[in-house]
Write a protein that holds these residues in place. Structure first.
Motif, PDB file in Angstrom:
ATOM      1  N   UNK A  33       1.646   5.223 -13.906  1.00  0.00           N
ATOM      2  CA  UNK A  33       0.618   5.695 -13.184  1.00  0.00           C
ATOM      3  C   UNK A  33      -0.820   4.877 -13.405  1.00  0.00           C
ATOM      4  N   UNK A  34      -2.031   5.464 -12.498  1.00  0.00           N
ATOM      5  CA  UNK A  34      -3.049   5.241 -12.163  1.00  0.00           C
ATOM      6  C   UNK A  34      -2.805   3.350 -11.763  1.00  0.00           C
ATOM      7  N   UNK A  35      -1.700   3.281 -10.874  1.00  0.00           N
ATOM      8  CA  UNK A  35      -1.517   1.753 -10.262  1.00  0.00           C
ATOM      9  C   UNK A  35      -3.307   2.246  -9.233  1.00  0.00           C
ATOM     10  N   UNK A  36      -3.577   0.771  -8.693  1.00  0.00           N
ATOM     11  CA  UNK A  36      -4.121   0.565  -7.818  1.00  0.00           C
ATOM     12  C   UNK A  36      -3.613   0.300  -6.208  1.00  0.00           C
ATOM     13  N   UNK A  37      -4.496   0.309  -5.357  1.00  0.00           N
ATOM     14  CA  UNK A  37      -4.141   1.136  -3.961  1.00  0.00           C
ATOM     15  C   UNK A  37      -3.324  -0.902  -3.388  1.00  0.00           C
ATOM     16  N   UNK A  38      -2.089  -0.858  -2.717  1.00  0.00           N
ATOM     17  CA  UNK A  38      -1.760  -2.358  -2.708  1.00  0.00           C
ATOM     18  C   UNK A  38      -0.186  -2.349  -2.908  1.00  0.00           C
ATOM     19  N   UNK A  39       0.233  -3.431  -2.453  1.00  0.00           N
ATOM     20  CA  UNK A  39       1.453  -3.552  -2.609  1.00  0.00           C
ATOM     21  C   UNK A  39       2.278  -4.053  -3.897  1.00  0.00           C
ATOM     22  N   UNK A  40       3.713  -4.015  -4.002  1.00  0.00           N
ATOM     23  CA  UNK A  40       3.932  -4.207  -5.571  1.00  0.00           C
ATOM     24  C   UNK A  40       5.313  -4.551  -4.722  1.00  0.00           C
ATOM     25  N   UNK A  41       6.137  -5.219  -6.544  1.00  0.00           N
ATOM     26  CA  UNK A  41       7.674  -5.458  -6.121  1.00  0.00           C
ATOM     27  C   UNK A  41       8.423  -5.011  -7.701  1.00  0.00           C
ATOM     28  N   UNK A  42       9.790  -4.999  -6.611  1.00  0.00           N
ATOM     29  CA  UNK A  42      10.086  -4.015  -8.698  1.00  0.00           C
ATOM     30  C   UNK A  42      11.405  -5.311  -8.901  1.00  0.00           C
ATOM     31  N   UNK A  43      11.255  -5.106 -10.374  1.00  0.00           N
ATOM     32  CA  UNK A  43      12.409  -6.712 -10.920  1.00  0.00           C
ATOM     33  C   UNK A  43      12.963  -5.943 -11.983  1.00  0.00           C
ATOM     34  N   UNK A  44      14.174  -5.983 -12.294  1.00  0.00           N
ATOM     35  CA  UNK A  44      15.137  -5.518 -13.686  1.00  0.00           C
ATOM     36  C   UNK A  44      15.915  -6.204 -14.284  1.00  0.00           C
ATOM     37  N   UNK A  72      14.564  -5.482  -2.719  1.00  0.00           N
ATOM     38  CA  UNK A  72      14.595  -6.532  -1.777  1.00  0.00           C
ATOM     39  C   UNK A  72      13.038  -6.698  -0.584  1.00  0.00           C
ATOM     40  N   UNK A  73      12.894  -5.691  -1.290  1.00  0.00           N
ATOM     41  CA  UNK A  73      11.349  -4.911  -0.321  1.00  0.00           C
ATOM     42  C   UNK A  73      10.322  -4.567  -1.071  1.00  0.00           C
ATOM     43  N   UNK A  74       9.034  -4.503  -0.250  1.00  0.00           N
ATOM     44  CA  UNK A  74       7.674  -4.714  -1.805  1.00  0.00           C
ATOM     45  C   UNK A  74       7.392  -2.460  -1.263  1.00  0.00           C
ATOM     46  N   UNK A  75       6.256  -2.518  -2.322  1.00  0.00           N
ATOM     47  CA  UNK A  75       6.342  -0.991  -2.458  1.00  0.00           C
ATOM     48  C   UNK A  75       5.064  -0.746  -1.694  1.00  0.00           C
ATOM     49  N   UNK A  76       4.869   0.253  -0.699  1.00  0.00           N
ATOM     50  CA  UNK A  76       3.547  -0.042  -0.708  1.00  0.00           C
ATOM     51  C   UNK A  76       2.810   1.545  -1.489  1.00  0.00           C
ATOM     52  N   UNK A  77       1.702   0.899  -2.557  1.00  0.00           N
ATOM     53  CA  UNK A  77       0.838   2.429  -2.860  1.00  0.00           C
ATOM     54  C   UNK A  77      -0.423   2.178  -2.041  1.00  0.00           C
ATOM     55  N   UNK A  78      -0.553   4.157  -1.630  1.00  0.00           N
ATOM     56  CA  UNK A  78      -1.452   4.352  -1.578  1.00  0.00           C
ATOM     57  C   UNK A  78      -2.292   4.955  -2.618  1.00  0.00           C
ATOM     58  N   UNK A  79      -4.348   5.035  -2.014  1.00  0.00           N
ATOM     59  CA  UNK A  79      -4.921   4.993  -3.196  1.00  0.00           C
ATOM     60  C   UNK A  79      -5.454   7.096  -2.562  1.00  0.00           C
ATOM     61  N   UNK A  80      -4.928   7.520  -3.386  1.00  0.00           N
ATOM     62  CA  UNK A  80      -5.181   8.767  -3.664  1.00  0.00           C
ATOM     63  C   UNK A  80      -3.749   9.493  -3.194  1.00  0.00           C
ATOM     64  N   UNK A  81      -2.592   9.226  -3.755  1.00  0.00           N
ATOM     65  CA  UNK A  81      -1.448   9.840  -3.076  1.00  0.00           C
ATOM     66  C   UNK A  81      -0.415   9.740  -4.654  1.00  0.00           C
TER      67      UNK A  81
END
Length: 109
Positions: A33-44, A72-81
């Motif tokens: 929660x409370x992420x800034x807009x942008x692109x992120x990657x995930x690892x486990x 293998x692909x990034x996640x795009x986080x949009x502000x306010x969504x």
């Protein structure tokens, strides 16, 4: 996971850990929660000894390093969504080895 736990890390484009989480719901959902807009990657990280970090192997102790898998692909986080992404960490992402982050770049570099 038969032993230990899974540590899921959200990373920035430069590979730095932004947030990590072990708090999964009963259905395996994670909430960041409370992420800034942008692109992120995930690892486990399969954290076999529950020390909340990746451990390298030991030749002397005949212990393999803890396994890391990368989305293998990034996640795009949009502000306010509310942003949702699905990832089955049990599925192999591609034919590349999963232990070196520089070989799997979700940002396309």
């Amino acid at each position: 996971v038969k032993e230990g736990s899974v540590l899921v890390q959200l990373t920035s484009k430069d590979g730095k850990t932004v947030m990590d989480s072990r708090m999964m719901t009963a259905d395996g959902t994670l909430n960041f929660i409370n992420l800034s807009a942008g692109e992120y990657g995930l690892s486990a990280i399969y954290d076999l000894n529950n020390n909340k970090k990746w451990d390298s192997g030991s030749f002397i102790d005949k212990r393999q390093p803890e396994t890391i898998v990368y989305k293998s692909s990034s996640i795009t986080v949009k502000a306010g969504w509310e942003n949702k992404a699905e990832w089955n960490i049990g599925e192999k992402q591609d034919d590349k080895p999963q232990s070196k982050p520089e070989e799997i770049n979700p940002f396309g570099k």
